[in-house]
Design a protein around this motif. Structure first.
Motif, PDB file in Angstrom:
ATOM      1  N   THR A  42       0.832  -1.207   0.000  1.00  0.00           N
ATOM      2  CA  THR A  42       0.000   0.000   0.000  1.00  0.00           C
ATOM      3  C   THR A  42       0.866   1.257   0.000  1.00  0.00           C
ATOM      4  O   THR A  42       2.095   1.190   0.028  1.00  0.00           O
ATOM      5  N   ASP A  44       1.455   3.061   2.385  1.00  0.00           N
ATOM      6  CA  ASP A  44       2.207   3.141   3.642  1.00  0.00           C
ATOM      7  C   ASP A  44       3.670   2.780   3.446  1.00  0.00           C
ATOM      8  O   ASP A  44       4.517   3.165   4.262  1.00  0.00           O
ATOM      9  N   SER A  60      -7.059   0.336   2.587  1.00  0.00           N
ATOM     10  CA  SER A  60      -6.112  -0.369   3.449  1.00  0.00           C
ATOM     11  C   SER A  60      -6.309  -0.019   4.920  1.00  0.00           C
ATOM     12  O   SER A  60      -5.712  -0.648   5.797  1.00  0.00           O
ATOM     13  N   SER A  64      -4.996  -1.103   8.994  1.00  0.00           N
ATOM     14  CA  SER A  64      -4.288  -0.142   9.840  1.00  0.00           C
ATOM     15  C   SER A  64      -5.176   0.503  10.900  1.00  0.00           C
ATOM     16  O   SER A  64      -4.721   0.784  12.012  1.00  0.00           O
ATOM     17  N   GLY A  80      -2.854  -4.140  -3.679  1.00  0.00           N
ATOM     18  CA  GLY A  80      -1.454  -3.786  -3.466  1.00  0.00           C
ATOM     19  C   GLY A  80      -0.551  -4.959  -3.800  1.00  0.00           C
ATOM     20  O   GLY A  80      -0.820  -6.093  -3.409  1.00  0.00           O
ATOM     21  N   GLY A 116      -1.655  -7.421  -0.874  1.00  0.00           N
ATOM     22  CA  GLY A 116      -2.936  -7.534  -0.202  1.00  0.00           C
ATOM     23  C   GLY A 116      -4.062  -6.970  -1.048  1.00  0.00           C
ATOM     24  O   GLY A 116      -3.832  -6.194  -1.990  1.00  0.00           O
ATOM     25  N   PHE A 118      -8.069  -5.215  -0.572  1.00  0.00           N
ATOM     26  CA  PHE A 118      -8.934  -4.569   0.408  1.00  0.00           C
ATOM     27  C   PHE A 118     -10.190  -4.045  -0.287  1.00  0.00           C
ATOM     28  O   PHE A 118     -10.105  -3.480  -1.377  1.00  0.00           O
ATOM     29  N   ALA A 132     -10.774  -7.725   3.810  1.00  0.00           N
ATOM     30  CA  ALA A 132      -9.414  -7.698   3.287  1.00  0.00           C
ATOM     31  C   ALA A 132      -8.801  -9.081   3.375  1.00  0.00           C
ATOM     32  O   ALA A 132      -9.162  -9.891   4.230  1.00  0.00           O
ATOM     33  N   THR A 134      -4.848 -10.356   3.370  1.00  0.00           N
ATOM     34  CA  THR A 134      -3.463  -9.918   3.366  1.00  0.00           C
ATOM     35  C   THR A 134      -2.731 -10.649   4.467  1.00  0.00           C
ATOM     36  O   THR A 134      -3.259 -11.595   5.061  1.00  0.00           O
ATOM     37  N   ASN A 136       0.603  -9.715   7.474  1.00  0.00           N
ATOM     38  CA  ASN A 136       1.764  -8.929   7.878  1.00  0.00           C
ATOM     39  C   ASN A 136       2.607  -9.650   8.932  1.00  0.00           C
ATOM     40  O   ASN A 136       3.430  -9.036   9.583  1.00  0.00           O
ATOM     41  N   ASN A 445       0.234   0.186  -5.948  1.00  0.00           N
ATOM     42  CA  ASN A 445      -1.153   0.017  -5.509  1.00  0.00           C
ATOM     43  C   ASN A 445      -2.103   0.609  -6.527  1.00  0.00           C
ATOM     44  O   ASN A 445      -1.775   1.575  -7.221  1.00  0.00           O
ATOM     45  N   ASN A 447      -6.280   1.708  -6.994  1.00  0.00           N
ATOM     46  CA  ASN A 447      -7.468   2.019  -6.215  1.00  0.00           C
ATOM     47  C   ASN A 447      -8.648   2.358  -7.123  1.00  0.00           C
ATOM     48  O   ASN A 447      -8.511   3.138  -8.065  1.00  0.00           O
TER      49      ASN A 447
END
Length: 450
Positions: A42, A44, A60, A64, A80, A116, A118, A132, A134, A136, A445, A447
């Motif tokens: 993403t 981020d 995303s 988060s 992403g 990932g 979302f 979502a 993904t 982490n 990413n 969108n």
């Protein structure tokens, strides 16, 4: 044969990771502050996670800070994708037992993809639903079979793949609340060599060919764990917001019998010690995490972002597998003690023009392994992250972005001392370092708004 086996292991990892890359799952190699990543393809990535729970600019936010979905107009989807390259070569120190050979293991990481997917659905102006796929939680590494640390680890894979049904509600003009259920599918695989005492090796054995006559042990299991992500977003005004996110602990209870190979006479020794058939219980506690984040729009062009986080790695409970003394085997497991970590990040966004937005940030994660040394199965500790990226708003319904990040882990020392010499069946002394470790991420990413 050696090259073929390495290719098979690499292909296996690529097949797993390709699924992650398509958004069904997502994970990668750990870099610092434990095994939890902020990088899942993403925007981020370009911010080095700055403003993690307060940015709330795309779907995303489900990961988060689910409360951030209330800021999204209509329904939105984000895909992403990312690739990382890890530089983790091992440098053998003079204290390493000479009988272990001279193999440095190669680069255990190399290239690894992740990402990932979302989706946020607008049920009403104040109610958002999301989902979502993904991951982490990530660790994957494969050493050459003749490396000097093979009695500690050869291959390791540990992935946490998350499915996140989510909900967010705007309680007032300023306060939003959100929650995600974290259904995590855990995958664990651990392979290492077992040192057979000289007396039980083939008659034509010579010390320089020790790796060719090693036995092997492989542990593999999959399991489900459950947790929640709770989020709060408070908007002081249109340009300033504060986010709080709590990730609960998730228990992954791996349990399976180890698979042995090439044991020969040593199989009887293991059988007599009661270690040949019983299950190995490798309970993992994915730590709880608290994150406080801020976003502030300074003027139409500049915005600043920041985050402070804490992760409870002291509860992790990872076990190191292996046999420290095959002349007198007593256990297949050993505890590794970790400590809690802190995360600090700061970043900014700069609006070049209406369609173009620049992101950049820096972050630091503290050590989760005590002292200056690390375990060879987890060659990570504290690290600095440096990220930069760009987003382009093509139309009201589509935008894309690219980002890059470098995570520098410094030089990591290893000092494993065996209770028995290599010739007598011990794992040997493993002394050395991973000099100037680092991982480079590149992400894109896409969108869509509906």
């Amino acid at each position: 044969m050696h090259t073929q086996q390495r290719a098979i292991r690499s292909t296996k990892l690529i097949l797993i990771a390709s699924v992650l890359w398509l958004g069904v799952f997502g994970a990668g190699q750990a870099v610092a502050g434990g095994l939890l990543l902020y990088e899942v393809g993403t925007a981020d990535v370009g911010l080095a996670s700055a403003g993690w729970g307060a940015r709330a600019q795309d779907a995303s936010a489900i990961l988060s800070n689910p409360a951030g979905m209330t800021r999204l107009e209509g329904s939105q989807a984000l895909l992403g994708v990312q690739a990382l390259y890890g530089d983790y070569g091992f440098s053998i120190g003079s204290g390493t037992s000479s009988s272990l050979g001279t193999g440095d293991g190669g680069n255990p990481i190399g290239w690894f993809p992740g990402g990932g997917a979302f989706f946020s659905y607008s049920a009403s102006a104040n109610l958002k639903l999301g989902f979502a796929m993904t991951g982490n939680l990530g660790l994957a590494g494969s050493y050459d079979e003749d490396w000097v640390g093979r009695y500690y680890v050869q291959d390791i894979t540990m992935l946490g793949l998350s499915f996140l049904p989510s909900i967010a509600y705007k309680a007032t003009d300023k306060l939003s609340l959100g929650a995600s259920v974290n259904a995590m599918y855990g995958i664990s695989e651990y392979k290492l060599a077992i040192n057979i005492p000289n007396a039980q090796r083939p008659g034509n054995f010579v010390p320089t060919h020790r790796a060719e006559t090693d036995a092997g042990m492989n542990f593999e299991d999959q399991t489900w764990g459950w947790g929640v992500i709770l989020g709060l977003l408070y908007e002081f005004n249109a340009g300033t917001r504060l986010g709080f996110t709590w990730n609960s602990q998730i228990d992954l209870d791996f349990s399976a019998p180890p698979e042995f190979s090439n044991l020969g006479q040593f199989g009887t020794t293991l059988q007599n010690a009661g270690l040949l058939n019983p299950n190995i219980n490798m309970g993992i506690k994915v730590p709880q995490q608290l994150m406080t984040s801020v976003f502030h729009q300074v003027n139409p062009r500049w915005a600043v972002l920041g985050s402070v986080g804490w992760q409870q790695w002291s509860k992790f409970g990872q076990l190191q597998l292996g046999i420290d003394n095959t002349a007198n085997p007593t256990s297949l497991t050993q505890d590794l003690d970790f400590k809690d970590t802190w995360h600090f990040a700061a970043g900014a966004q700069y609006r070049l023009s209406d369609p173009w937005l620049l992101n950049f940030g820096v972050a630091y994660d503290s050590k989760f392994q005590s002292g200056s040394t690390v375990s060879p199965i987890l060659p990570v500790n504290d690290a600095w992250r440096f990220g930069a990226g760009v987003q382009n708003q093509v139309s009201k319904t589509f935008s894309w972005g690219v980002a890059a990040e470098y995570a520098y882990g410094g030089t990591l020392d290893v000092n494993e001392q065996s209770t028995s010499p290599v010739e007598g069946g011990g794992r040997g002394d493993l002394v050395g370092s991973y000099p100037d470790t680092g991982i480079f991420f590149i992400a894109a990413n896409f969108n869509w708004a509906f």
